[in-house]
Design a protein around this motif. Structure first.
Motif, short mmCIF file in Angstrom:
data_model
loop_
_atom_site.label_atom_id
_atom_site.label_comp_id
_atom_site.label_asym_id
_atom_site.label_seq_id
_atom_site.Cartn_x
_atom_site.Cartn_y
_atom_site.Cartn_z
N LEU A 138 0.74 -1.67 -0.03
CA LEU A 138 0.29 0.38 -0.07
C LEU A 138 1.23 0.99 0.09
O LEU A 138 0.62 1.65 -0.49
CB LEU A 138 -0.65 -0.26 1.15
N VAL A 195 -7.87 5.29 -8.96
CA VAL A 195 -6.20 5.41 -9.34
C VAL A 195 -4.78 3.68 -9.07
O VAL A 195 -4.99 3.84 -7.95
CB VAL A 195 -6.12 6.78 -7.90
N ILE A 214 -1.39 -1.33 -6.23
CA ILE A 214 -1.79 -0.30 -5.59
C ILE A 214 -1.48 0.38 -4.26
O ILE A 214 -0.55 0.83 -4.08
CB ILE A 214 -3.23 -1.25 -5.08
N GLY A 215 -2.03 1.59 -3.69
CA GLY A 215 -2.13 2.14 -2.41
C GLY A 215 -2.46 3.56 -3.07
O GLY A 215 -1.43 4.54 -2.64
N TYR A 216 -2.22 3.70 -3.58
CA TYR A 216 -2.70 5.27 -5.12
C TYR A 216 -3.60 6.32 -3.06
O TYR A 216 -3.95 7.00 -3.88
CB TYR A 216 -2.79 5.65 -6.45
N LEU A 217 -4.47 5.03 -3.40
CA LEU A 217 -5.71 5.70 -2.30
C LEU A 217 -5.90 5.66 -0.80
O LEU A 217 -6.98 5.23 -0.33
CB LEU A 217 -7.30 6.19 -3.25
N HIS A 218 -4.14 4.91 -0.60
CA HIS A 218 -4.16 4.53 1.05
C HIS A 218 -4.68 5.97 1.91
O HIS A 218 -3.72 6.25 2.15
CB HIS A 218 -3.00 3.59 1.05
#
Lengths: 552, 234
Positions: A138, A195, A214-218
């Motif tokens: 993330l 994202v 992933i992790g662009y909206l964590h």
């Protein structure tokens, strides 16, 4: 409810002692969680134990891995269930040493453990032996420290590199034969539904490998919940996990878990309102899923998308009447809902009935435009195939599992709210492809409409002096120290679970969200490897992920 | 262009210009310095008129960047679609490529991993470009402000012309925000460029300190990086 008789007979009910016997010498200790018996096992025999539990006791669904740090140790909890009977749960607790937190990976047993353990490593700092690819998932790979650990310093500076602007045709992106091409999709791309960044390796137009970054909206949802008090401060956040109008479904997840943790009753009247509101959200959410799926497949910002938005607008108007907000409802309270149906009630009922009356015709339009359309069928039938055993191994739930013929719906199998009093069906398609997942969503809209209609009938006839919307809940909730619970509800995308550990204060010591999209997205390589790029896009659309919930 | 009545975004008198001059000082805003303006530079009478014309054109036909981040993007989609239909105001056709866009609506929480990408997308847009910050997260980090990973507002990374508060703002609020932006553009106004603490820099340009030393073997000298000094965040 059409439950019970249609359920397949499970094998002999496994008691906690049977499970303990099965674990045998690897068992260190027994715990009691609110939802399930807990078994503390040796950290170097995780695979053995999970293999035995899966193959001999039938616990074939690893629904979540919760990691946390205590003062004296680290701990990973594997929440196991059965797809046939999700009320039969066990928690496998794996301790790890404070100075060298290592335990064995469960990835060879359950594929879904791959991402769950990477997340545990990223946020808490536990390392998993034998894990195929243990890196951050993330947070950026250059992040320093593990933010949900106890001694994390939030003020230390961090450096985040931007590497994705490299020329994808550079030599070092090709393999030895020079046949493949590296392609970045996202993180800012209309087809990724938010994202999401897909690192794709292509051979011609065929996808050889796709890896989700992933992790662009964590946005630290778990930290936010751990900083809030049970009674009021956590409830606004669930709305923002799955933000496709699925707010009430998410609030249901928190409400259910916290109410079971703190032994709170919910008046029947409030449960009917909750059930109705949740299904309204499911319709709105599925509408957007269908609309954007058509948008992905046709690449067209026109009719179908607009039709779906039109129906969502109607539903959002109803939800606004009910809750006062269009998207972030914050309508549930522990022990009930915040206020009664809007006055005049007759007008609200009439509006809902109008919507339900128009719905069959609207769905007819969707079927004309989408599901019976030859172009869409060519694109979706037989593409993005996800066999049921693979789906189970990845812990896929919701429409993704039901589109692969897995008859699993927590509303029926682990009843909560008012669902078991109502008459409705679980939609299952066994095509395992993109088309089946689309059909499941369209049919679920019909079923949700049936549920709403029955709730409306009940609410209309509810005696005026019995309309209790909230039970009596103490102003400050302090569940007992070390009380642990994992509870899930059927969200719009699948099993939305919450693990909470109380520490005697008014805030949870650990709050872990089991997001259905996180597990569902993990199946993407299985569905798209070997297919064409457009089929990858269709498969991604049919998964109906929402990045707020994937990244949390 | 002939009379004030036909200009849709013209407000009363010189008020708007005065506020701009009060803020940015006398003189023109160089974000409106076009080739055309340079070409007509020798004849000031035509120049002013032509500028106004260009501003009116800009305000009346804006291409938005199709850019979704979080919850607000759902409401943004509703704003583009039926019922609210932002296109009624000449600002509703989302472009998928930043090269074709004039306006970027930032609809959601910006986290550390995404800020460098957003900066890159913003840099790819041609001048003049405008930014609408949608929702509380783009103002301050909103409900997630205390998060370890959350950038405390879009202005930490790119300049923002219009802030639309709300969590999320209703589509009507976004329409109002966009209309306000059009009005300002039509009047030749733009927001002052704010202080931007977080820039994309080459890794080798960073001041050496503990963190940089630690990461020296993971990041190439010429990689672009963004450095977050969380302790100094608002």
């Amino acid at each position: 409810m059409s439950k019970g008789e249609s359920l397949p007979e499970t094998t002999e009910p496994t008691t906690a002692d049977d499970v303990a016997a099965l674990i045998g010498d690897d068992l260190l200790d027994r715990e009691e969680h609110v939802n399930a018996p807990g078994f503390v096992i040796r950290p170097d025999s995780v695979q053995d134990v999970l293999f035995r539990l899966r193959d001999e006791a039938g616990y074939d669904h690893l629904s979540c891995v919760s990691a946390q740090e205590y003062e004296d140790r680290y701990e990973s909890i594997y929440h196991l269930k059965k797809f046939d009977d999700p009320t039969d749960e066990v928690s496998v607790v794996v301790p790890a040493a404070k100075d060298d937190p290592v335990s064995e990976s469960a990835e060879p047993v359950f594929r879904t453990a791959d991402w769950h353990e990477r997340e545990a490593y990223d946020l808490v700092g536990i390392e998993y032996d034998d894990h195929p690819d243990l890196r951050r998932i993330l947070l950026p790979e250059t992040w320093q420290g593990h933010p949900l650990g106890l001694d994390y310093d939030q003020d230390r500076p961090q450096i985040v590199p931007l590497r994705e602007h490299a020329n994808p045709l550079q030599e070092d992106h090709e393999d030895d034969d020079g046949d493949t091409m590296f392609l970045n999709i996202g993180p800012h791309h209309p087809a990724t539904h938010g994202v999401l960044h897909l690192e794709t390796v292509l051979d011609g137009e065929q996808v050889i490998d796709v890896e989700s970054d992933i992790g662009y909206l964590h946005r630290c949802e778990e930290q936010m919940a751990q900083q809030g008090t049970y009674r009021y401060q956590i409830m606004p956040y669930p709305d923002r996990w799955d933000y496709i109008s699925a707010g009430l479904l998410n609030e249901y997840a928190y409400a259910r878990a916290a109410e079971d943790l703190a032994d709170i009753d919910v008046p029947e009247y409030a449960q009917v309102i909750r059930t109705m509101g949740a299904e309204m959200c499911r319709i709105a959410s599925h509408m957007l899923a269908v609309g954007t799926f058509a948008l992905d497949v046709y690449g067209d910002f026109t009719a179908i998308f607009m039709y779906a938005i039109r129906d969502r607008e109607k539903m959002q108007d109803l939800l606004e009447d009910l809750t006062g907000q269009r998207l972030m409802f914050n309508y549930f309270r522990l022990g009930g809902v915040v206020w009664d149906l809007p006055e005049p009630r007759e007008e609200f009922f009439e509006k809902v009935r109008d919507f339900l009356d128009e719905l069959p015709e609207a769905l007819e339009e969707y079927h004309d435009l989408i599901s019976t359309n030859e172009i869409l069928q060519v694109r979706t039938v037989g593409t993005g195939v996800l066999p049921p055993d693979v789906a189970k191994s990845y812990g896929a739930t919701g429409p993704v599992a039901r589109g692969s013929g897995i008859d699993y719906d927590l509303r029926r199998d682990d009843p909560y709210g008012y669902y078991d009093e109502l008459d409705w069906d679980v939609c299952v398609e066994d095509g395992c492809d993109n088309y089946s997942r689309l059909l499941v969503r369209l049919r679920e809209v019909e079923e949700s409409a049936k549920i709403i209609e029955q709730c409306i009938d009940l609410l209309e006839d509810w005696p005026e002096d019995e309309r209790t919307i909230q039970s009596n809940v103490p102003r400050t909730l302090r569940p007992e120290d070390d009380k642990e619970i994992y509870r899930a509800v059927e969200g719009a995308k699948g099993e939305l679970g919450i693990y909470m550990r109380a520490d005697g204060t008014d805030k949870p010591a650990r709050f872990k969200i089991r997001s259905p999209c996180f597990s569902n997205l993990q199946t993407l390589p299985e569905m798209s490897n070997g297919e064409y790029v457009p089929d990858l896009i269709a498969a991604l659309g049919s998964l109906d992920i929402v990045l707020g919930e994937v990244d949390r | 262009m002939s009379s004030d009545q036909e200009r849709p975004f013209h407000t009363t008198g010189d008020v708007q210009t005065e506020t701009r001059e009060a803020r940015t000082g006398a003189g023109t805003d160089n974000r409106f310095n076009s080739k055309l303006r340079e070409a007509f530079g020798s004849s000031p009478f035509i120049l002013t008129k032509f500028d106004k014309f260009m501003n009116w054109v800009r305000g009346s036909s804006m291409f938005m960047l199709q850019f979704g981040i979080a919850c607000c993007s759902i409401e943004m989609m509703h704003t583009y679609a039926v019922k609210h239909d932002l296109d009624r105001f000449g600002a509703g056709v989302p472009r998928a490529s930043p090269r074709q866009a004039d306006v970027i609506i930032v609809p959601g929480t910006i986290v550390s991993k995404f800020a460098p990408r957003m900066k890159r997308v913003y840099d790819q847009m041609p001048e003049p470009k405008f930014v609408v910050g949608m929702g509380s997260c783009t103002i301050s980090g909103g409900p997630f402000q205390q998060g370890y990973n959350v950038v405390k507002g879009a202005e930490e990374v790119i300049p923002v012309d219009i802030h639309v508060p709300g969590c999320p703002p209703r589509p009507e609020a976004l329409v109002y925000g966009v209309a306000k932006l059009q009005e300002r553009i039509a009047n030749g106004e733009s927001s002052p460029v704010t202080v931007k603490p977080y820039e994309l820099e080459q890794f080798s340009d960073l001041d050496r300190d503990e963190v940089v030393d630690k990461l020296a073997d993971q990041i190439d000298e010429d990689d672009l990086v963004m450095r977050y000094n969380w302790a100094d965040s608002p």
